[in-house]
Design an enzyme around this catalytic site. Structure first.
Site, PDB file in Angstrom:
ATOM      1  N   CYS A 134      12.540  -0.111   5.945  1.00  0.00           N
ATOM      2  CA  CYS A 134      12.841   0.179   4.739  1.00  0.00           C
ATOM      3  C   CYS A 134      13.658   1.535   4.750  1.00  0.00           C
ATOM      4  O   CYS A 134      13.614   2.175   5.846  1.00  0.00           O
ATOM      5  CB  CYS A 134      11.614   0.573   3.661  1.00  0.00           C
ATOM      6  N   ASP A 178       0.270   0.286   0.713  1.00  0.00           N
ATOM      7  CA  ASP A 178       0.600   1.477   1.293  1.00  0.00           C
ATOM      8  C   ASP A 178      -0.733   2.503   1.355  1.00  0.00           C
ATOM      9  O   ASP A 178      -1.334   2.239   0.544  1.00  0.00           O
ATOM     10  CB  ASP A 178       1.921   2.229   0.647  1.00  0.00           C
TER      11      ASP A 178
END
Length: 208
Positions: free
Chosen positions: A7, A131
């Site tokens: 990412c 996350d």
């Protein structure tokens, strides 16, 4: 084999290197306050130069639906393909907001505690990215307790939060997620990848 998502891609060089080293997904961050943000126009320029098989993810944080729709429209390629394979919603988007898109949806959850996992049941996303909790939306770069996922069906989970070459194999062996997501763990500085770290991370993840 576990899928690896890189990412925070901001350059063609980092995108190409990630794919060359075996990454399965590339994440393009359209959240303007992030140091890893990229415009939809710049992302489109990069994607046009990538192989057809590149699986690209467009990341949004609490964006107006019309902004997402505009980015998708911009991502339409000349041969009829769509530049993005999935949309990642990384903010406080509702379950209703996450429905009805013509692309796969990855809904991210920033976990404060184990009880936060219950929220996943309200969403019909294709994948759930987990996350660590942080006050902002850029990711904390820290690991949440993986034991929270003991007994959890991880077949649709993409694990994130503090992953790096030294811990990704252990995470995969313990959780058996669909995929892992990394950003800061393979950076030289925010938005710029360290290609040696990229290589080591992907080797460790794929070898787990």
């Amino acid at each position: 084999m576990v899928k690896v998502k890189i990412c925070g891609i901001t350059s063609l060089l980092d995108a190409e290197k990630s794919l060359e080293l075996g990454a399965d997904m590339l994440g393009f961050n359209f959240y303007a306050p992030s140091p890893r943000a990229i415009t939809a126009e710049k992302a489109h320029e990069i994607i046009l130069r990538l192989p057809r098989e590149s699986f690209n993810v467009a990341l949004f944080v609490n964006a107006a639906r019309e902004n997402v729709t505009q980015a998708i429209a911009l991502g339409e390629l000349a041969d009829g393909r769509q530049a993005y394979g999935a949309l990642q919603f990384h903010g406080e988007e509702s379950a209703d907001y996450c429905r009805g898109w013509n692309l796969q949806v990855i809904k991210a959850f920033r976990l404060k505690d184990k009880a936060a996992l219950a929220a996943l049941a309200d969403f019909s996303a294709d994948f759930y990215l987990l996350d660590s909790w942080s006050a902002g939306y850029g990711g904390s770069g820290t690991v949440f307790p993986w034991e929270w996922l003991d007994g959890f069906d991880a077949s649709k989970l993409i694990l994130s939060g503090g992953l790096e070459v030294d811990n990704v194999a252990a995470a995969i062996k313990q959780i058996r997620p669909f995929g892992v997501d990394v950003c800061s763990g393979v950076e030289a500085r925010p938005g710029i990848k360290d290609h040696e770290k990229l290589k080591e991370f992907i080797i460790a993840a794929k070898g787990a």
